[in-house]
Design a protein around this motif. Structure first.
Motif, PDB file in Angstrom:
ATOM      1  N   PHE A  29       0.824  -1.212   0.000  1.00  0.00           N
ATOM      2  CA  PHE A  29       0.000   0.000   0.000  1.00  0.00           C
ATOM      3  C   PHE A  29       0.854   1.257   0.000  1.00  0.00           C
ATOM      4  CE2 PHE A  29      -3.469  -2.669   1.955  1.00  0.00           C
ATOM      5  CZ  PHE A  29      -4.254  -2.667   0.814  1.00  0.00           C
ATOM      6  N   LYS A  30       2.010   1.195   0.643  1.00  0.00           N
ATOM      7  CA  LYS A  30       2.888   2.358   0.700  1.00  0.00           C
ATOM      8  C   LYS A  30       3.709   2.510  -0.575  1.00  0.00           C
ATOM      9  CE  LYS A  30       5.133   3.311   4.475  1.00  0.00           C
ATOM     10  NZ  LYS A  30       5.984   3.178   5.662  1.00  0.00           N
ATOM     11  N   LYS A  31       3.712   1.515  -1.413  1.00  0.00           N
ATOM     12  CA  LYS A  31       4.464   1.509  -2.670  1.00  0.00           C
ATOM     13  C   LYS A  31       5.960   1.678  -2.446  1.00  0.00           C
ATOM     14  CE  LYS A  31       0.710   1.425  -5.191  1.00  0.00           C
ATOM     15  NZ  LYS A  31       0.214   0.180  -5.643  1.00  0.00           N
ATOM     16  N   THR A  32       6.476   1.079  -1.403  1.00  0.00           N
ATOM     17  CA  THR A  32       7.915   1.120  -1.145  1.00  0.00           C
ATOM     18  C   THR A  32       8.416  -0.302  -0.968  1.00  0.00           C
ATOM     19  OG1 THR A  32       7.604   1.307   1.244  1.00  0.00           O
ATOM     20  CG2 THR A  32       7.801   3.361   0.009  1.00  0.00           C
ATOM     21  N   LYS A  33       9.706  -0.441  -1.103  1.00  0.00           N
ATOM     22  CA  LYS A  33      10.332  -1.736  -0.877  1.00  0.00           C
ATOM     23  C   LYS A  33      10.577  -1.926   0.609  1.00  0.00           C
ATOM     24  CE  LYS A  33      10.612  -2.711  -5.241  1.00  0.00           C
ATOM     25  NZ  LYS A  33       9.727  -3.679  -5.809  1.00  0.00           N
ATOM     26  N   GLU A  34      10.629  -3.172   1.038  1.00  0.00           N
ATOM     27  CA  GLU A  34      10.825  -3.456   2.456  1.00  0.00           C
ATOM     28  C   GLU A  34      12.180  -2.978   2.948  1.00  0.00           C
ATOM     29  OE1 GLU A  34      10.097  -7.490   3.489  1.00  0.00           O
ATOM     30  OE2 GLU A  34       8.274  -7.581   2.319  1.00  0.00           O
ATOM     31  N   TRP A  35      13.175  -3.026   2.114  1.00  0.00           N
ATOM     32  CA  TRP A  35      14.526  -2.673   2.529  1.00  0.00           C
ATOM     33  C   TRP A  35      14.826  -1.188   2.341  1.00  0.00           C
ATOM     34  CZ3 TRP A  35      13.273  -5.884  -1.505  1.00  0.00           C
ATOM     35  CH2 TRP A  35      13.437  -5.357  -2.769  1.00  0.00           C
ATOM     36  N   HIS A  36      13.894  -0.426   1.781  1.00  0.00           N
ATOM     37  CA  HIS A  36      14.097   1.011   1.592  1.00  0.00           C
ATOM     38  C   HIS A  36      13.751   1.732   2.895  1.00  0.00           C
ATOM     39  CE1 HIS A  36      14.457   4.785  -0.463  1.00  0.00           C
ATOM     40  NE2 HIS A  36      13.268   5.148  -0.037  1.00  0.00           N
ATOM     41  N   ILE A  37      14.768   2.306   3.527  1.00  0.00           N
ATOM     42  CA  ILE A  37      14.582   2.984   4.806  1.00  0.00           C
ATOM     43  C   ILE A  37      14.597   4.482   4.566  1.00  0.00           C
ATOM     44  CG2 ILE A  37      15.557   3.341   7.092  1.00  0.00           C
ATOM     45  CD1 ILE A  37      16.851   0.552   6.767  1.00  0.00           C
ATOM     46  N   THR A  38      13.571   5.155   5.051  1.00  0.00           N
ATOM     47  CA  THR A  38      13.459   6.593   4.857  1.00  0.00           C
ATOM     48  C   THR A  38      13.891   7.323   6.123  1.00  0.00           C
ATOM     49  OG1 THR A  38      11.168   6.620   5.615  1.00  0.00           O
ATOM     50  CG2 THR A  38      11.531   6.250   3.264  1.00  0.00           C
ATOM     51  N   ASP A  39      14.044   8.637   5.997  1.00  0.00           N
ATOM     52  CA  ASP A  39      14.396   9.447   7.165  1.00  0.00           C
ATOM     53  C   ASP A  39      13.287   9.431   8.205  1.00  0.00           C
ATOM     54  OD1 ASP A  39      16.880  10.127   6.188  1.00  0.00           O
ATOM     55  OD2 ASP A  39      16.171  11.965   5.219  1.00  0.00           O
ATOM     56  N   SER A  40      12.050   9.353   7.763  1.00  0.00           N
ATOM     57  CA  SER A  40      10.949   9.301   8.727  1.00  0.00           C
ATOM     58  C   SER A  40      10.968   7.984   9.505  1.00  0.00           C
ATOM     59  CB  SER A  40       9.603   9.489   8.029  1.00  0.00           C
ATOM     60  OG  SER A  40       9.361   8.422   7.128  1.00  0.00           O
ATOM     61  N   ASP A  41      11.363   6.887   8.846  1.00  0.00           N
ATOM     62  CA  ASP A  41      11.514   5.608   9.556  1.00  0.00           C
ATOM     63  C   ASP A  41      12.588   5.719  10.632  1.00  0.00           C
ATOM     64  OD1 ASP A  41       9.593   4.363   8.017  1.00  0.00           O
ATOM     65  OD2 ASP A  41      11.039   3.534   6.589  1.00  0.00           O
ATOM     66  N   ASN A  42      13.723   6.333  10.269  1.00  0.00           N
ATOM     67  CA  ASN A  42      14.808   6.494  11.238  1.00  0.00           C
ATOM     68  C   ASN A  42      14.384   7.390  12.397  1.00  0.00           C
ATOM     69  OD1 ASN A  42      16.690   4.855  10.030  1.00  0.00           O
ATOM     70  ND2 ASN A  42      17.556   6.491   8.782  1.00  0.00           N
ATOM     71  N   ALA A  43      13.672   8.472  12.095  1.00  0.00           N
ATOM     72  CA  ALA A  43      13.231   9.386  13.150  1.00  0.00           C
ATOM     73  C   ALA A  43      12.251   8.683  14.091  1.00  0.00           C
ATOM     74  CB  ALA A  43      12.585  10.625  12.537  1.00  0.00           C
ATOM     75  N   PHE A  44      11.325   7.913  13.527  1.00  0.00           N
ATOM     76  CA  PHE A  44      10.361   7.187  14.355  1.00  0.00           C
ATOM     77  C   PHE A  44      11.064   6.174  15.249  1.00  0.00           C
ATOM     78  CE2 PHE A  44       7.778   3.383  14.967  1.00  0.00           C
ATOM     79  CZ  PHE A  44       6.748   3.925  15.708  1.00  0.00           C
ATOM     80  N   ASN A  45      12.007   5.421  14.671  1.00  0.00           N
ATOM     81  CA  ASN A  45      12.723   4.412  15.460  1.00  0.00           C
ATOM     82  C   ASN A  45      13.576   5.055  16.542  1.00  0.00           C
ATOM     83  OD1 ASN A  45      11.677   2.162  14.198  1.00  0.00           O
ATOM     84  ND2 ASN A  45      13.259   2.152  12.614  1.00  0.00           N
ATOM     85  N   GLY A  46      14.172   6.199  16.249  1.00  0.00           N
ATOM     86  CA  GLY A  46      14.960   6.900  17.253  1.00  0.00           C
ATOM     87  C   GLY A  46      14.099   7.379  18.414  1.00  0.00           C
ATOM     88  N   LYS A  47      12.946   7.975  18.098  1.00  0.00           N
ATOM     89  CA  LYS A  47      12.036   8.436  19.154  1.00  0.00           C
ATOM     90  C   LYS A  47      11.489   7.264  19.960  1.00  0.00           C
ATOM     91  CE  LYS A  47      10.721  12.511  16.550  1.00  0.00           C
ATOM     92  NZ  LYS A  47       9.706  13.120  15.690  1.00  0.00           N
ATOM     93  N   ALA A  48      11.147   6.185  19.284  1.00  0.00           N
ATOM     94  CA  ALA A  48      10.625   5.011  19.986  1.00  0.00           C
ATOM     95  C   ALA A  48      11.681   4.428  20.917  1.00  0.00           C
ATOM     96  CB  ALA A  48      10.161   3.955  18.981  1.00  0.00           C
ATOM     97  N   MET A  49      12.951   4.417  20.484  1.00  0.00           N
ATOM     98  CA  MET A  49      14.028   3.897  21.325  1.00  0.00           C
ATOM     99  C   MET A  49      14.235   4.782  22.552  1.00  0.00           C
ATOM    100  SD  MET A  49      15.983   1.489  21.784  1.00  0.00           S
ATOM    101  CE  MET A  49      17.251   0.570  21.025  1.00  0.00           C
TER     102      MET A  49
END
Length: 80
Positions: A29-49
């Protein structure tokens, strides 16, 4: 008892498989590949950590305060 453990393991495998399928479908649905990591993914993971880390430290100190009265008793020195 062994049958119950076997049923539990089978249900766990089915649940993990279904979870992986949901992840695959959401990526479609997001039209992205599973291995494609975006800056928003990194920001979310950093905040969650950070949130998890602070929550873990707070939980540790809460537990230490809560169960301090059940800790080992003070050392008694016996003299002969």
């Amino acid at each position: 008892m062994k049958l119950l453990i076997l049923i539990g393991l089978v249900l766990l495998i089915i649940a993990v498989h279904q979870l992986m399928r949901v992840i695959e479908l959401s990526r479609e649905f997001k039209k992205t590949k599973e291995w494609h990591i975006t800056d928003s993914d990194n920001a979310f993971n950093g905040k969650a950590m950070l949130i998890f880390g602070f929550a873990f430290i707070a939980f540790f100190f809460w537990q230490a305060d809560r169960w301090n009265d059940n800790a080992l008793p003070e050392q008694r020195l016996y003299t002969v």
